[in-house]
Design an enzyme around this catalytic site. Structure first.
Site, PDB file in Angstrom:
ATOM      1  N   ASP A   1       7.634  17.564 -12.529  1.00 33.99           N
ATOM      2  CA  ASP A   1       6.484  16.725 -12.187  1.00 33.99           C
ATOM      3  C   ASP A   1       5.409  17.548 -11.464  1.00 33.99           C
ATOM      4  O   ASP A   1       4.717  17.054 -10.585  1.00 33.99           O
ATOM      5  CB  ASP A   1       6.904  15.523 -11.324  1.00 33.99           C
ATOM      6  CG  ASP A   1       5.777  14.508 -11.136  1.00 33.99           C
ATOM      7  OD1 ASP A   1       4.937  14.389 -12.037  1.00 33.99           O
ATOM      8  OD2 ASP A   1       5.733  13.845 -10.082  1.00 33.99           O
TER       9      ASP A   1
ATOM     10  N   HIS B   1       8.193  -1.785  -2.341  1.00 35.98           N
ATOM     11  CA  HIS B   1       9.047  -2.129  -1.189  1.00 35.98           C
ATOM     12  C   HIS B   1       9.858  -0.958  -0.650  1.00 35.98           C
ATOM     13  O   HIS B   1      10.583  -1.121   0.327  1.00 35.98           O
ATOM     14  CB  HIS B   1       9.966  -3.294  -1.562  1.00 35.98           C
ATOM     15  CG  HIS B   1       9.236  -4.565  -1.832  1.00 35.98           C
ATOM     16  ND1 HIS B   1       8.750  -5.371  -0.826  1.00 35.98           N
ATOM     17  CD2 HIS B   1       8.883  -5.157  -3.006  1.00 35.98           C
ATOM     18  CE1 HIS B   1       8.137  -6.427  -1.363  1.00 35.98           C
ATOM     19  NE2 HIS B   1       8.207  -6.317  -2.685  1.00 35.98           N
TER      20      HIS B   1
ATOM     21  N   MET C   1       1.887  -9.830  -5.348  1.00 38.67           N
ATOM     22  CA  MET C   1       3.282  -9.682  -5.772  1.00 38.67           C
ATOM     23  C   MET C   1       3.389 -10.050  -7.246  1.00 38.67           C
ATOM     24  O   MET C   1       3.246 -11.215  -7.622  1.00 38.67           O
ATOM     25  CB  MET C   1       4.183 -10.588  -4.925  1.00 38.67           C
ATOM     26  CG  MET C   1       5.614 -10.734  -5.444  1.00 38.67           C
ATOM     27  SD  MET C   1       6.532  -9.181  -5.437  1.00 38.67           S
ATOM     28  CE  MET C   1       7.912  -9.611  -6.513  1.00 38.67           C
TER      29      MET C   1
END
Length: 724
Positions: A326, A630, A669
């Site tokens: 990455d 989260h 959300m």
């Protein structure tokens, strides 16, 4: 209908004008921001592009605020932005008006003298794209229009005076994994035509083949598109560059997309009429899966030069051939003219994730120099004869696992660096954090991107301890390739930087401080409390002969992922502000009150009987669907609530209504209606397992010992004393 729309537009414009006259506010900008303005580094009254000018040096010639006067710097005004979740973005300043795109590309126009909102435009994002929760990093301005991209793939132009939509186009395909977070760039080429260019992200979410697209700046009509990696050879190639690139790939890479997204770095060079692209990582990350026969995988992790009028390929330099970590090259590129060996050279300074500083010749793409900026273990050096990295043994996880510096977060990430012609130094928000790569459980014969995860390595679902990484502000001489000075900054990430003729470097920090450094020595000359940490880069500009410095402050974005490493500063949950702060000499405004940093206390609920088998099933589901907001290990590090402390997972109906039914979509959300009731239940049990979990001394000792053993193994591999 047309008359009604025109009447509404005229009515709004008249209302804005009357409001400006009655209050003494400036109307939104009328400046002719064009090639001449964006090429003029000497005029720093405006900050009119992502990197201020075409050269993206992020250097201001303003010096009213300088080493001697900076101690008088005070808050002039602030603007609370409580209806957006992410403000990790770069504003623009044109003729006394600040423009910025925050949250899901909600564009604001604000009076730069007072902080009064002039207009706001919300493009109303497709809720499915909320799952890729990075927000907008910036926008562009060109001849009376403001341009920005939207997470769901749209690019739009607004009238800078009124905020009315001028045009809008979809740059991606409906339902694909592509999304936009980066700032567009605008220019007029040799043919005099104004063009706006945008790329996209999404390769880490699977099945994405990267490209950039240039559109007519006046109409939004597509002008040209350049693909970064080749598609299926059976379908033919778009151009000779893709035909040549295909020879550096093996296997059936096109089934996975290949990656190569241009999600951040693009720079226009008016001297050569070129666009330089910084291209992204491979998809999947693991090169053994996408490229089993080897090859460089062009044009991944490269700087690519294109003709700005036609999009025709001109040259490239690849920083990380056949990358597998990455290590994308989508970090900003700085254009400069410097003296090398007694002669002026037109160069690019580029510090991608892989930890090297590259100096490239802008005309030819030839490598001039490359050196390590800090702790780099994946490669010994860059061979100047070939321009290629000399890799260390074992770093491609030949034995199934590898530990490298830097990790996938990079030594330098998207937070932009700055170059000061005054000092000759580049100022880099740097970090030091290892990367652990493991493909022991991955079988190339059976691996499927959709089923087994898009990265092609074992998923990491555990908490990241707060001492796992560190950051610094690094001053680097790119000509001698030596460090001038380096100062530690709080936490593992900090905001982008700017430099000024006044001898200052400004940076927002993770601990909530906005700091001015001495550009020559790094000494802290001034700091102010922002009330919350930030990653956003600041800007400076002049209005009515007065110099201002502004910064967006708020804790959200990519740093939410890293569990305790992200949460260590106490900016967890929605109680902390998102705000725009503006400073000037002798400013007397008071900083609005905000909640003190806090530590999350997991909710202890003995009445919830945790099923270990269900929790085990829920762990990868949480990792795939929930981590990005989260936090890993269910430790929140940003705007989204810490679910260990939430009562919602205790009640199955409430959890189902929110996660499956979308009850809180209005608060950002997203809805996951594809999850079954059994999968929801397993995620609940995993959340509660993490809430009740208390690390033992023995578990910590084992983790530390395993880390030491892996480091020793990597060193032995590097020295050739053992085989992978």
């Amino acid at each position: 209908m047309l008359l009604a729309r025109n009447a509404a537009r005229w009515s709004r414009a008249l209302a804005l004008a009357l409001f400006a006259i009655s209050t003494g506010l400036s109307q939104p900008a009328t400046a002719e921001i064009d090639n001449a303005a964006l090429a003029n580094q000497a005029d720093s009254r405006n900050w009119a592009a992502w990197g201020k000018n075409f050269d993206e040096q992020r250097f201001s010639t303003l010096d009213q605020i300088n080493k001697q006067t900076v101690s008088r710097l005070g808050l002039a005004w602030s603007l609370e932005l409580n209806d957006v979740w992410n403000v990790s973005s770069q504003p623009l300043a044109i003729d006394g008006v600040l423009y910025f795109a925050v949250g899901y590309s909600v564009v604001h126009a604000v009076d730069a003298r007072t902080g009064t909102l002039l207009w706001k435009y919300d493009p109303k994002i497709d809720s499915k794209k909320m799952r890729m929760a990075w927000g907008s990093r910036g926008l562009a301005y060109w001849q009376g229009k403001v341009y920005t991209g939207v997470q769901d793939g749209r690019l739009f132009a607004l009238d800078a005076k009124t905020g009315q939509l001028v045009w809008e186009t979809l740059t991606t395909e409906p339902g694909d994994n592509r999304y936009i977070t980066g700032a567009p760039r605008v220019w007029a080429g040799k043919d005099g035509k104004g063009r706006v260019i945008i790329g996209h992200g999404g390769a880490d979410f699977g099945h994405v083949r990267g490209y950039v697209t240039a559109y007519d700046a006046e109409t939004g009509k597509q002008d040209w598109r350049w693909w970064v990696v080749p598609g299926n050879p059976a379908d033919g190639f778009e151009n000779k560059a893709m035909e040549a690139a295909a020879k550096t790939w093996s296997g059936e890479w096109w089934k996975f997309g290949g990656g190569g997204t241009v999600w951040n770095a693009m720079t226009y060079d008016p001297e050569f009429n070129r666009i330089y692209l910084g291209t992204g990582n491979g998809s999947p990350w693991n090169a053994k899966l996408r490229n089993p026969g080897g090859g460089d995988n062009l044009y991944l992790c490269s700087v690519v030069a294109l003709d700005a009028d036609t999009g025709e390929y001109l040259w490239h330099y690849q920083t990380t051939p056949n990358e597998t970590w990455d290590f994308n090259s989508t970090m900003d590129m700085v254009l400069a003219t410097v003296e090398i060996a007694g002669k002026p050279r037109k160069v690019i300074f580029h510090a991608p994730k892989n930890g090297f500083m590259y100096v490239l010749d802008r005309e030819t793409g030839k490598l001039i120099s490359a050196e390590k900026l800090g702790k780099v273990t994946w490669a010994e050096k860059v061979d100047m004869a070939t321009g290629r990295p000399v890799e260390n043994k074992g770093v491609r996880y030949e034995g199934g696992e590898a530990l490298t510096w830097p990790g996938s977060g990079g030594l330098h990430n998207w937070q932009p660096m700055a170059y000061s012609p005054r000092t000759g130094l580049v100022y880099i928000p740097a970090r030091e954090m290892a990367g652990y790569y493991n493909d022991k459980e991955i079988d190339p014969r059976t691996w499927q991107m959709d089923k087994d995860g898009p990265l092609g390595i074992a998923g990491f679902f555990d908490d990241v301890p707060k001492n796992a990484g560190k950051s610094s502000l690094l001053a680097w001489n790119p000509l001698s390739q030596t460090k001038a000075w380096e100062l530690p900054t709080p936490g593992a990430t900090a905001g982008g930087v700017i430099a000024t003729q006044g001898g200052l470097v400004f940076q927002g920090q993770a601990d909530g401080k906005f700091v001015a450094h001495d550009a020559d020595t790094g000494a802290v000359l001034w700091s102010a409390d922002m009330g919350v940490g930030t990653q956003a880069p600041p800007l400076t500009y002049e209005v009515d002969g007065k110099q201002y410095v502004s910064v967006l402050a708020g804790w959200a974005g990519g740093q939410m992922l890293l569990g305790s490493l992200s949460a260590q500063h106490g900016w967890v949950g929605r109680e902390h502000p998102r705000r725009l702060l503006t400073f000037a000499l002798d400013g007397q405004a008071a900083l609005p009150a905000s909640a003190a940093p806090s530590e999350v206390k997991p909710l202890h609920e003995p009445g919830f009987a945790i099923d270990p088998a269900l929790a085990a099933k829920g762990k990868p589901l949480y990792g795939k669907n929930c981590t990005i907001c989260h936090g890993t290990g269910v430790v929140a590090g940003g705007y989204a609530p810490d679910l260990r402390a939430s009562p919602v997972p205790l009640a199955a109906p409430a959890f189902k209504a929110i996660v499956q039914g979308g009850a809180l979509e209005a608060r950002g959300m997203p809805k996951f209606d594809e999850l079954s009731d059994e999968e929801l239940d397993s995620i609940r049990h995993y959340i509660r397992l993490r809430a009740e979990e208390k690390p033992t001394l023995w578990s910590q000792v084992k983790a530390i010992w395993g880390f030491i053993v892996l480091m020793v193994k990597m060193e032995l591999l590097k020295r050739g004393w053992i085989d992978g």
